[in-house]
Each structure stands twice: as C-alpha cells, then as structure tokens.
Design an enzyme around this catalytic site. Structure first.
Site, mmCIF file in Angstrom:
data_model
loop_
_atom_site.group_PDB
_atom_site.id
_atom_site.type_symbol
_atom_site.label_atom_id
_atom_site.label_comp_id
_atom_site.label_asym_id
_atom_site.label_seq_id
_atom_site.Cartn_x
_atom_site.Cartn_y
_atom_site.Cartn_z
ATOM 1 N N ARG A 78 -34.592 -6.124 -27.952
ATOM 2 C CA ARG A 78 -34.419 -5.965 -26.507
ATOM 3 C C ARG A 78 -35.387 -6.915 -25.812
ATOM 4 N NH1 ARG A 78 -31.121 -1.557 -26.296
ATOM 5 N NH2 ARG A 78 -31.337 -0.039 -27.992
ATOM 6 N N ASP A 109 -23.733 -3.058 -22.394
ATOM 7 C CA ASP A 109 -23.640 -3.531 -21.011
ATOM 8 C C ASP A 109 -24.870 -4.319 -20.568
ATOM 9 O OD1 ASP A 109 -25.305 -1.339 -20.948
ATOM 10 O OD2 ASP A 109 -24.131 -0.208 -19.479
ATOM 11 N N ASP A 133 -21.796 3.900 -28.811
ATOM 12 C CA ASP A 133 -21.634 4.981 -27.829
ATOM 13 C C ASP A 133 -20.261 5.042 -27.162
ATOM 14 O OD1 ASP A 133 -24.210 6.042 -28.145
ATOM 15 O OD2 ASP A 133 -25.063 4.552 -26.793
ATOM 16 N N ASP A 135 -19.285 3.573 -24.567
ATOM 17 C CA ASP A 135 -19.587 3.846 -23.156
ATOM 18 C C ASP A 135 -19.277 2.676 -22.239
ATOM 19 O OD1 ASP A 135 -21.562 2.221 -24.173
ATOM 20 O OD2 ASP A 135 -23.230 3.305 -23.266
ATOM 21 N N ARG A 177 -27.175 9.095 -25.409
ATOM 22 C CA ARG A 177 -28.100 9.477 -24.340
ATOM 23 C C ARG A 177 -27.361 9.695 -23.023
ATOM 24 N NH1 ARG A 177 -31.286 5.549 -24.906
ATOM 25 N NH2 ARG A 177 -32.745 6.575 -26.311
#
Length: 330
Positions: A78, A109, A133, A135, A177
C-alpha cells in the site's frame, strides 16, 4: 514493435490486498501483449515499487507456472503518499523513462484511483478488479472472490464437524470490513443459522446479541444440537460475542477468526479463467488507445467502464438474497 498499436510497452503492477488469481491476470496481460508484438515490464510492490523504480524487463519465464499460485509474483504494497500530486507526477516520469506508455493495474478501488491519476498524467491505464471482497460496483465478479469463499467454506465445514460433535455454538469470522459478500455466501453454503454482515448492522451491538441469544435458545428448545454463526469482519467482536452468548444461553460457544488464510491458496478454475480473460481484454483496450478504464464482468460479458463512472457506482447486498439466506438458516 506493433506499429498498429497505440502503446508499445506495457507495465504491470499489483496493488493493495493480494487476491488469488492475480498471477493468472498478470500472466494473461504479459502473454497477450507479447502476442500483439508489445514489450512488457513488471513493477514490483505496487505504486510504492513504482516510485522506487523497481521495474524490470519481463521475460516469458517469469510467467511460467504461476497461474496455479496464490498471491502475486509481483508482490504488493500500500502507498499512502501516492495520493499526493507530486508523487503521481514522479511516477509518470519514471514510467516514461522506461518507455512505458500503457499500464495495467490489478487491485481494488484504491488502486483504481491511482490508475486514474496516472491517466491524468498522460499514461494510458486500464485497471482489473482484484479483491476478495466482491465490493466493486461495476462488476459482478472480482478476481479472488471465488477462491476466498471456497477456502473459507472448507474451513467452516471442518469447524462445524467439531461443533456438532460437542453440541456447541460456533461463531466464525470471515473477511469483509465493509462488504459482507464472503459472509453471505459462506453462510448459505455452510447452512449457517445466522449471518452477520456490515450492510445490515446498525451498530447496536446489545440488540444484535440479544437477537442471537433468542435464536439460539429457540432452536435449542426445538432440539437443535449446535448453532453456526458466520460473522463478517466489519461486524466483528467475535470473541466477546461468544463469551456473552455462552453466559446467557449456557451453550458452550467458541469463536474462530479465519483471517488471512482466505487470501492465500491455489486459485479456483473460475478465478484463473476469468482473470485470464480480463487480463487479455486489458491489453486489447490499451492497444486500441483506451485509457482510464476498468474491466468488469456483467451479464455474462467482459466489459469496461470509465474509472470515474465505476468509482461513482454504489453497491449493496441484494435484499432478496439476504432474506433468503435468513430463511434457509431457520
């Protein structure tokens, strides 16, 4: 060199959380690019590695025997500083110094936003949805979800065998999460009595636990010998919940947090195949001159969206699916 292609050298990086199938995607990007007469460069450790100039000429040997491996052969990291304009400009300069005029970013994202910023700096970019995820709103499939669900389900099945033998209540916490798709799918697939997801949690923990206690006692009165609760990470507090449920019901209650095992392991056939098609499409989009695009899968087709449009889409667990999951657990 391919004179008909809008790009001549494609860079590949993986960013954010790793997901099974990322290797299949980067393999497909590289091999499709080579078939189109385009050079390929790998970038280690995501945007952080890009800023540190960790770039190498990728050869075919790098892509051999990685399709079946979990994780990412390019490693991942990251990079908070990449949110700043000066680092985005620096990254674009580094890419140009390696003659990279097209970039494929595999991640979630946050990684998409990085690709969007590089597109604004004049680097043609295409992003692939790599996250366990599920998501990302613009796509019905994300690389790694299928493997993560199957890994978690297999672990849950084993825990349930033991839970049944000891007539226990088991709370099993899975990843998610902000998104409850892993919990929802695992809950249905494992026959869980209760499924807890962040999209349907209002933050009132005492109320939630009272509802679970009532459910356990009700099923116990009907002769139920064990109880399985699948809890998404975004609801969490599994150990404390287990302690309070045992005190209130008298039923031995254990909590298990599956954790990062869900990110690893050999990708399923679906993750390998879908990721491969997505990787190939990313190359062809770059060859056509497209930029600031994200590849998705919807209604049986591999499609692409403008990254800005994709990030602006909202995603929520389908209410009908959630209600059916509750019915099936009764």
């Amino acid at each position: 060199m391919n004179k008909t292609s809008a790009v001549q050298t494609i860079g590949i990086l993986t960013s954010g959380g790793d997901a099974p199938g990322m290797n299949a995607a980067l393999r497909a990007v590289a091999r499709t690019a080579w078939a189109r007469g385009i050079d390929v460069k790998g970038i280690y450790r995501g945007y952080s590695g890009l800023l540190n100039d960790e770039i190498f000429d990728m050869e075919k040997e790098f892509t051999c025997d990685i399709i079946s491996r979990g994780g990412t052969a390019l490693f991942t990291a990251r990079c908070e500083e990449f949110k700043q304009l000066e680092y985005q400009e620096k990254a674009a300069e580094i890419l140009r110094s390696h003659n990279i005029d097209g970039l494929v970013v595999i991640g979630g994202d946050g990684s998409f936003r990085g690709a969007q910023k590089l597109s604004a700096q004049g680097i043609n970019t295409v992003a692939l949805p790599g996250t366990i995820d599920l998501d990302i709103a613009c796509t019905e499939y994300t690389i790694g979800f299928d493997t993560a669900v199957n890994t978690a389900m297999q672990a849950i099945d084993k825990i349930r065998d033991s839970s049944t033998s000891h007539e226990r209540c088991s709370i099993i916490e899975v990843m998610g999460r902000n998104a409850g798709y892993i919990a929802l799918w695992c809950g249905i697939a494992s026959g869980a009595e209760d499924i807890l997801i962040p999209e349907r949690f209002d933050g009132n923990r005492p109320k939630l636990e009272n509802e679970l206690i009532e459910s356990i006692l009700e099923k116990k009165a009907l002769g139920k010998k064990h109880h399985l609760i699948i809890n998404a990470e975004g609801v969490g507090h599994s150990y404390g919940m287990a302690k309070r449920i045992e005190q209130a019901t008298g039923v031995e209650t254990r909590a298990s947090i599956l954790g990062h095992m869900q990110r690893g392991g050999n990708p399923t056939a679906k993750d390998r195949v879908y990721a491969s098609y997505m990787g190939a499409l990313a190359v062809d989009l770059l060859c056509s001159g497209a930029t600031n695009r994200v590849v998705g899968y919807r209604n049986g087709q591999y499609i692409d969206y403008d990254i800005e449009d994709a990030l602006g889409m909202a995603k929520d667990v389908d209410q009908y699916e959630f209600e059916i999951a509750q019915i099936l657990g009764r």
